[in-house]
Structures are given as C-alpha cells and as structure tokens.
Design an enzyme around this catalytic site. Structure first.
Site, PDB file in Angstrom:
ATOM      1  N   GLY A  11       0.837  -1.213   0.000  1.00  0.00           N
ATOM      2  CA  GLY A  11       0.000   0.000   0.000  1.00  0.00           C
ATOM      3  C   GLY A  11       0.865   1.253   0.000  1.00  0.00           C
ATOM      4  NE  ARG A  72      -2.169  -4.388  -1.033  1.00  0.00           N
ATOM      5  CZ  ARG A  72      -1.730  -3.765   0.061  1.00  0.00           C
ATOM      6  NH1 ARG A  72      -0.626  -4.166   0.651  1.00  0.00           N
ATOM      7  NH2 ARG A  72      -2.394  -2.734   0.566  1.00  0.00           N
ATOM      8  CG  ASP A 103       3.188  -6.949   7.154  1.00  0.00           C
ATOM      9  OD1 ASP A 103       2.727  -6.295   6.203  1.00  0.00           O
ATOM     10  OD2 ASP A 103       2.482  -7.669   7.891  1.00  0.00           O
ATOM     11  CB  THR A 126       3.014   0.353   6.160  1.00  0.00           C
ATOM     12  OG1 THR A 126       1.653   0.090   6.525  1.00  0.00           O
ATOM     13  CG2 THR A 126       3.882   0.105   7.382  1.00  0.00           C
ATOM     14  CG  ASP A 128      -1.622  -0.824   8.141  1.00  0.00           C
ATOM     15  OD1 ASP A 128      -2.468   0.077   8.008  1.00  0.00           O
ATOM     16  OD2 ASP A 128      -1.662  -1.896   7.508  1.00  0.00           O
ATOM     17  CG  ASP A 130       1.578  -3.319  10.556  1.00  0.00           C
ATOM     18  OD1 ASP A 130       2.339  -2.597   9.898  1.00  0.00           O
ATOM     19  OD2 ASP A 130       0.865  -4.191  10.039  1.00  0.00           O
ATOM     20  NE  ARG A 172      -5.269  -6.551   4.558  1.00  0.00           N
ATOM     21  CZ  ARG A 172      -5.083  -6.162   3.311  1.00  0.00           C
ATOM     22  NH1 ARG A 172      -6.091  -6.149   2.477  1.00  0.00           N
ATOM     23  NH2 ARG A 172      -3.881  -5.796   2.884  1.00  0.00           N
TER      24      ARG A 172
END
Ligand code: F6P
Length: 323
Positions: A11, A72, A103, A126, A128, A130, A172
């Site tokens: 992303g 992706r 990731d 990212t 996110d 994470d 997600r």
C-alpha cells in the site's frame, strides 16, 4: 557498489516520495548511480527499471503517493517470479537495493534472499505502523492526522443530533490508526484487532452514557477488528437497541493519500538516507527504523516474525479517559 535501485511496494503511504528522494540524493552524493524500479516487485519481474538523477526527485518531498508507483505482486510469491526479478537486476547491473514498504515487502524480501544475494535494506513504508523495528512507520502520522480531522467533523454532527457514529479506520491486521486517532478524538469506544473486544462492553458503555444523558458517542473501529468492522457493529447495535440512532462512516483510502506531515517527511528522509549509508557500510537484509529517536537496524527475518506490541498503558488510559 555502483548501482542502487529503489522500489516502493504494498500500500502506498504519505512520505514514500520523500524517502525515494533521500535514497536517490544520498546515492548521487556518494557517486553511485540510482535507479527506480516501477510498481514494486512486479516491475522488478518485468524489468521496468530506469535511472534516476537528482533532478528527477526534486519537488516530490511534499507529495503523497509514490512516483515509482506500487503494487502487491502475486507473481513475486512464486520461485519463477523471483528468478525473473533476479535476472532483471543482473541485466541492469543492480548491486544494491532499497525496499520501501510494509510487512508484505519484508516477507517478499525474506523469500528472495533465501535464494539470491544482492545487498538490500528496507525502510518502513506503511500507514499501519505495525512493523517491529521502528517506533513509527512512514505515513502513519499523516494517516492519523487525516483520520483525526475527519472524526472531529463527524463529532460535530454526532453532538448536534445526539447520535452514535461508528467510524471505521484502516488497519486490516493492526489497530494503531484506530488507537491513536480514537485517543486523539476522545472516542467513547475503540475496537482493535489486537484486543478481544466484546459487543457487551460497547453496549454497556452506551447504556451507561444514556443513563447520564450523554447520548452522542463515537466508536472508532479498525477495519480488521474481530467484531467485523463498522457495518457489523452497527447492525448489532440496531438489533440490540431497536430504535437507536446510529450512522456509519468508513474513512477508507483518504487515510492513505495527501501531503505527508512534517514528522513523516523527516522519518522518510532519515531512514532513506540511513538505508543507503547502511548498504555502503556493508549492511544487508535489514530494515532501517527509528527507535527512541535513534536509527535502528532490524533483520528482515525479525521484522516479519515480531509484532509491534500494543502499549498496555495506552489501552488502560483510553478506558479511563473515555469513561
Ligand atoms: O497496509 C495498508 C493498508 O491501507 C491497510 O490498512 C489496509 O487494510 C490495506 O492497506 C488495504 O489495501 P488495498 O488498498 O490494497 O485494498
């Protein structure tokens, strides 16, 4: 090392362009040729690689998205795809790589380097947030500020109409955007995948608030929450309370775009610069992050294994502050 190529994968996130700029400028400053690989690993497979000069990355530090585009790639998950990608790199004499992504990007890299050995460093791109190995990821700060701006506006309506709003934010597998934006907006409930949330708790809070005449409420839910996202939470509340006045707002991809914040531009510049310097110092297969304001290197294999733990004190604090 003579030829370093950079790509963005997964992303897109605000700040990727600032990172590309830092990589290219650091290469050029050190007398190294810089190349851009288009559309992430897919462009690597297809040999979509072009040389970049310093001027090619001017006037992009403030732009969202990625000038290299991203994808992706399913094909990169196959040994045949990775072999093609390797052959493209050899053809272009690429002897160093900088991978900007999350990731999935590190996961792809781990598979690639089981077979092939071209020095590579990654930076955490990212929204996110994470990734183990960095306190923050490139794009997260911009994304949470976008979410906060949107939720503040929604709160005006929630308050005016005494309504319950269920706001779904991205993530997600990770609840960082929900946690941080929810905290910053004073959300009454925050639902994230890292914690086992129950509808009973949400219902209890709404019922308690109603008793003390607080009728409006903001529930921030991460898209990957196990309760099933905003639509599910809304359906459940409507079924349970019958005549409850609720609205759903799914913020979606507006969180991924826009001009990067100052913090994201700086993180992107620091990690992009450090990734190239790391390659020149002989480092490889590590992600460059920032931990406690210091550059930190984490092997790809660790990045994909470890999850960034949710801070317990944050979770406790949210319970207290939204009560
Ligand atoms: O990884 C970033 C992210 O925005 C996640 O928060 C989200 O679940 C996912 O990407 C959406 O991906 P796509 O844009 O491919 O649908």
């Amino acid at each position: 090392m003579k030829n370093i190529a950079v790509l963005t994968s997964g992303g897109d996130s605000p700040g990727m362009n600032a990172c590309i700029r830092a990589v290219v400028r650091t290469c050029k400053y050190n007398g190294i040729n810089a190349f851009g690989i288009m559309r992430g690993y897919q462009g690597m497979i297809e040999g979509d690689i072009k040389e970049l000069q310093s001027m090619d990355v001017s006037n992009i530090i403030q732009r969202g998205g990625t000038i290299l585009k991203t994808a992706r790639s399913k094909e990169f998950r196959t040994p045949e795809g990775r072999e093609k990608a390797y052959q493209s790199l050899i053809k272009h004499n690429i002897d160093g790589l900088v991978l900007i992504g999350g990731d999935g990007t590190c996961r792809g890299a781990v598979e690639f380097f089981k077979t092939y050995n071209i020095p590579a460093m990654a930076t955490p791109g990212t929204i996110d947030n994470d990734l183990a190995g960095s306190d923050y990821t490139i794009g997260f700060d911009t994304a949470i500020n976008t979410a906060v701006e949107a939720i503040d506006k929604i709160r005006d309506t929630a308050d005016s109409h005494d309504r319950i709003f269920i706001v779904e934010v991205m993530g997600r597998d990770a609840g960082y955007i929900a946690l941080h934006s929810g905290l910053a907006c004073g959300a009454e409930n925050i639902l994230i995948p890292e914690r086992r949330d129950t509808m009973q708790e949400v219902i209890k809070r709404i019922a308690d608030n109603t008793k003390r005449k607080k009728l409006m409420s903001i529930i921030v839910v991460a898209e990957g929450d196990e309760l099933g996202g905003a639509m599910h939470v809304d359906k459940y509340l409507k079924e349970y309370f019958g005549n409850i006045d609720t609205r759903v707002s799914i913020l979606g991809h507006i969180q991924r775009g826009g001009s990067p914040s100052c913090a994201d531009r700086i993180l992107a510049s620091r990690t992009g610069y450090a990734a190239v310097m790391g390659l020149l110092q002989g480092r490889s297969q590590e992600m460059v992050g920032v931990i406690n304001d210091q550059i930190a290197y984490t092997p790809f294999t660790e990045v994909v294994k470890l999850r960034l733990p949710m801070k317990d004190d944050m979770m406790e604090m949210i319970k207290v502050l939204s009560s």
